[in-house]
Design an enzyme around this catalytic site. Structure first.
Site, mmCIF file in Angstrom:
data_model
loop_
_atom_site.group_PDB
_atom_site.id
_atom_site.type_symbol
_atom_site.label_atom_id
_atom_site.label_comp_id
_atom_site.label_asym_id
_atom_site.label_seq_id
_atom_site.Cartn_x
_atom_site.Cartn_y
_atom_site.Cartn_z
ATOM 1 N N ASP A 1 0.834 -1.189 0.000
ATOM 2 C CA ASP A 1 0.000 0.000 0.000
ATOM 3 C C ASP A 1 0.879 1.254 0.000
ATOM 4 O O ASP A 1 1.848 1.349 0.747
ATOM 5 C CB ASP A 1 -0.894 -0.024 1.243
ATOM 6 C CG ASP A 1 -1.812 1.170 1.338
ATOM 7 O OD1 ASP A 1 -2.687 1.305 0.464
ATOM 8 O OD2 ASP A 1 -1.657 1.960 2.295
ATOM 9 N N GLU B 1 1.801 -0.356 -5.018
ATOM 10 C CA GLU B 1 0.888 0.737 -5.354
ATOM 11 C C GLU B 1 1.799 1.956 -5.500
ATOM 12 O O GLU B 1 2.217 2.549 -4.505
ATOM 13 C CB GLU B 1 -0.141 0.956 -4.249
ATOM 14 C CG GLU B 1 -1.139 2.045 -4.600
ATOM 15 C CD GLU B 1 -2.134 2.331 -3.477
ATOM 16 O OE1 GLU B 1 -3.300 2.642 -3.791
ATOM 17 O OE2 GLU B 1 -1.738 2.261 -2.288
#
Length: 774
Positions: A436, A473
């Protein structure tokens, strides 16, 4: 002989002038605050005297007497268990202490007990707190550590001999320099979670409001040996063949419509029960939203616009080693959670499905300087674990959008990240990780971007992670956008945000996106055809947990986040969506049919594209969040999989989705591990520069005899288009497999319908796929 004695502050050799008064060579201490904290009725190590909890000190002038005698706090007291302040109902403990060792960090079993080791560079005092109960609210035995004997470098350590190897709760009190302006956040009154705790004990049931304020502490179980059966069934799927299903463990089965018993809804075991659905759908990898321990009540610690919500996504890590304990069945706690997580992974592997974890190393649950929530790292060593700017009023740098940024390129923090990843691979057998806001991991301690981030390189080169899928990401909330240029060492794949945006805009009919749509179908070679990178390094997706679901993408022009409590200010404004003529729900059959067609068009584009396809849980039946594009805080039907809706769609929308995915798996032309060459594809296009052209057609050419040519066309105009078809290979003919404008089951004809004409009339906003075979 002294049967019971009270000592304080240190585990250290007794000085010579005290040796005459007490023959043992080590002593155990108690609490620091006489008035507000429980005291330890203790014994000297190596004597095997029992230890007791004590709630007050037995002598008013004990501190003075102890100092005079040469002890850190008090003289030995010759007395029995009736000593003033002792709770006679508490069970005695028989463990003893020795200095221990500084490695490995965290708790580790040894032949005689458990070794504890804690890194903190700036602390002046460290106290190990223990409880032989899973109840985190019970009083704790406190063992102050002496820096002269229980510290090596910046690591504090102690060996607690004869300590049970499970069912122990522990934490640390840590004290150090004061002065907010210096970047320190020490608070000696807090019992903190060990960053290396392998399990976390606390609240047992997800969303249990009666335990909203429950604290969390570390735990462990060194007795649990899980039978992996040598993991002979581990899928080891090639990256080029992955089809990823992004899902939330709790939301997958929490709804009553799952038909599961209440005690396993929303659990790891619940996922096992629904593996047949994943197999029918055709996915071969699940990407689990965060399963590290987190606090679902984090929004409710104080009055704020979000204090009505429960964190159901999990992007707020408490600890990087422990599985989310409230995903265990029946409120079973952390040991059961660990066992059932392994059971889930094993069952998925046996079904041929890999497990990828969405991991959050960019920030923690400890919030910011304005509303701090100190549970671990912040109180142990704020300057090490976080990016700190002592020259600013708000000192914690915030590139995560969540109040703090983990300092991942600090050597100690980098080691923690690596140890955590290895733990999930070696202990839990997971197959990969999606990081993330991974661009946060590409910054130095001052927040400056690094061309070669040490932590990313270390992850890429680590032997224990060599077979893992690594997915970034590639952006953060500080403006560092690295899609196509994330530091990768030819290993890292990326969530391709440009793919998402460009495909959305072409399919809904925006001007000027035909050429870039062709590039995205071709594996985004403009970004990934560099060095030894491959098409599968592009993780292609239309929807994900962030943003609109697939149905909402075709049903809403604007986000509708009023339920979040922030006046609609949260969530992305750049959705590139189109409501097909009506905002939200409608009974208009024309609009309903168009929405269905558009969802199919997106799915066809995704499954035909070179690269790794990923789609969102619930899109296979058209899940709606009612226009909410930031649904992180809703533990209800907004996020929960609606199994009753799946049943109503099984012969239509769901059938189409699973058929198209299986078509991709069947045809190797659609799962290539090399980029397209001139002989691999023909673009049936002479109008690339016209921004008003919303039509694209291409043919993938099979090089081998058994490979069928694949013709695909997308008509994103609002009018029909009579398409001239290319000639099929010699001895073969075109057969229609897909036409998204047709009703089920004609929209997907598995055996193919002959196309005798040299042209095909495509409906507005539709896609077709033809196969050439004899």
């Amino acid at each position: 002989m002294y049967q019971h004695a009270v000592f304080r502050w240190s585990v250290c050799p007794v000085s010579k002038n005290v040796a005459d008064k007490a023959s043992p060579s080590w002593r155990i201490g108690g609490h620091r605050n006489v008035h507000s904290l429980s005291w330890l009725q203790g014994t000297v190590e190596k004597s095997n005297f029992p230890l007791y909890y004590c709630r007050s000190f037995p002598h008013e002038n004990s501190e003075k007497r102890m100092t005079q005698a040469g002890f850190s706090h008090s003289l030995p007291v010759a007395s029995n268990t009736g000593l003033n302040g002792v709770d006679e109902n508490l069970e005695p403990c028989s463990f003893s202490l020795s200095p221990g060792k500084p490695s490995p960090l965290g708790p580790s079993p040894v032949k005689t007990g458990v070794n504890f080791a804690l890194y903190t560079k700036h602390a002046t005092d460290v106290v190990l707190c223990l409880s032989l109960s899973s109840d985190v609210e019970k009083p704790m035995i406190e063992i102050p550590l002496n820096p002269s004997t229980n510290k090596t470098g910046d690591v504090w350590h102690v060996l607690v001999e004869k300590l049970p190897l499970k069912d122990v709760v522990y934490g640390y009190r840590v004290n150090g320099p004061v002065g907010w302006e210096n970047g320190h956040r020490f608070d000696k009154d807090l019992v903190l979670i060990d960053p290396y705790a392998k399990l976390i004990e606390g609240r047992r049931f997800f969303g249990d409001a009666s335990k909203k304020s429950a604290k969390f502490l570390g735990s462990f179980d060194f007795t649990n040996k899980f039978d992996w059966e040598d993991d002979v069934s581990r899928p080891r799927i090639a990256e080029k063949d992955l089809i990823i299903y992004e899902m939330n463990v709790r939301a997958f089965t929490a709804d009553e419509s799952s038909g599961l018993p209440p005690e396993i809804r929303g659990t790891y075991l619940g996922v096992i029960e629904k593996i047949p659905h994943l197999l029918e759908l055709g996915v071969n990898a699940v990407e689990l939203l965060p399963v590290f321990e987190y606090d679902e009540f984090e929004f409710q610690r104080r009055r704020n616009p979000r204090d009505h919500m429960i964190n159901t996504w999990g992007y707020s890590t408490i600890n990087f080693f422990s599985p989310m304990s409230r995903y265990a069945s029946g409120g079973g706690g952390p040991i059961r959670a660990s066992f059932e997580f392994k059971k889930m992974v094993k069952a998925l592997h046996q079904a041929g499905i890999e497990v990828i974890l969405d991991v959050v190393y960019n920030h923690t649950n400890e919030a910011d300087d304005e509303f701090p929530y100190t549970t671990s790292f912040r109180g142990i060593d704020n300057l090490t674990y976080y990016m700190v700017d002592t020259a600013s009023y708000v000192q914690l740098r915030n590139y995560s959008g969540c109040g703090n940024t983990f300092n991942c390129n600090h050597p100690v923090v980098m080691q923690l990240v690596l140890d955590s990843l290895r733990h999930w691979v070696e202990e839990y057998h997971v197959d990969g990780f999606r990081f993330d806001l991974a661009s946060c991991l590409c910054r130095d301690g001052d927040g400056e971007p690094l061309a070669s981030p040490p932590v990313i390189k270390a992850i890429s080169k680590d032997p224990a992670l060599a077979s893992c899928k690594l997915i970034a990401e590639p952006w953060d909330c500080g403006g560092l956008y690295q899609v196509g240029c994330f530091p990768n060492w030819d290993r890292w794949a990326e969530w391709n945000g440009k793919y998402r945006d460009d495909v959305r805009r072409f399919i809904k009919g925006d001007d000027g996106f035909k050429a870039v749509f062709a590039t995205r179908l071709s594996g985004s070679a403009d970004m990934y055809h560099v060095n030894n990178r491959k098409p599968f390094h592009s993780i292609n997706f239309i929807t994900a947990h962030d943003g609109f679901s697939l149905y909402d993408l075709v049903a809403y022009n604007q986000k509708h986040n009023e339920a979040n409590g922030e006046g609609g200010m949260d969530g992305s404004n750049d959705n590139f969506s189109w409501n097909c003529g009506v905002e939200g729900e409608t009974n208009d059959p024309t609009v309903i049919a168009l929405r269905s067609r558009q969802m199919k068009n997106y799915h066809v584009a995704l499954m035909l594209s070179l690269g790794t396809p990923m789609f969102l849980m619930g899109d296979e039946y058209g899940h709606t969040r009612h226009g909410n594009n930031n649904s992180y805080g809703h533990d209800n039907s907004i996020n929960n999989f609606q199994w009753n809706k799946l049943l109503t769609q099984c012969n239509g929308h769901f059938r189409f989705f699973e058929k198209v995915m299986k078509l991709r798996k069947k045809h190797p032309l659609l799962g290539r591990d090399i980029f397209l060459g001139e002989d691999d594809v023909t673009w049936h296009e002479e109008d690339w520069q016209n921004p008003k052209s919303h039509f694209l057609a291409l043919t993938f050419h099979g090089k081998e005899e058994m490979q069928d040519d694949i013709y695909a066309a997308f008509n994103a105009h609002d009018f029909s288009n009579l398409v001239a078809l290319p000639s099929p290979p010699q001895g073969k003919a075109w057969f229609r497999v897909i036409d998204t404008s047709l009703q089920s089951p004609a929209d997907f004809e598995e055996s193919g319908v002959p196309v005798p004409e040299a042209s095909y009339n495509m409906a507005p906003f539709s896609a077709i796929v033809l196969l050439a075979h004899s």
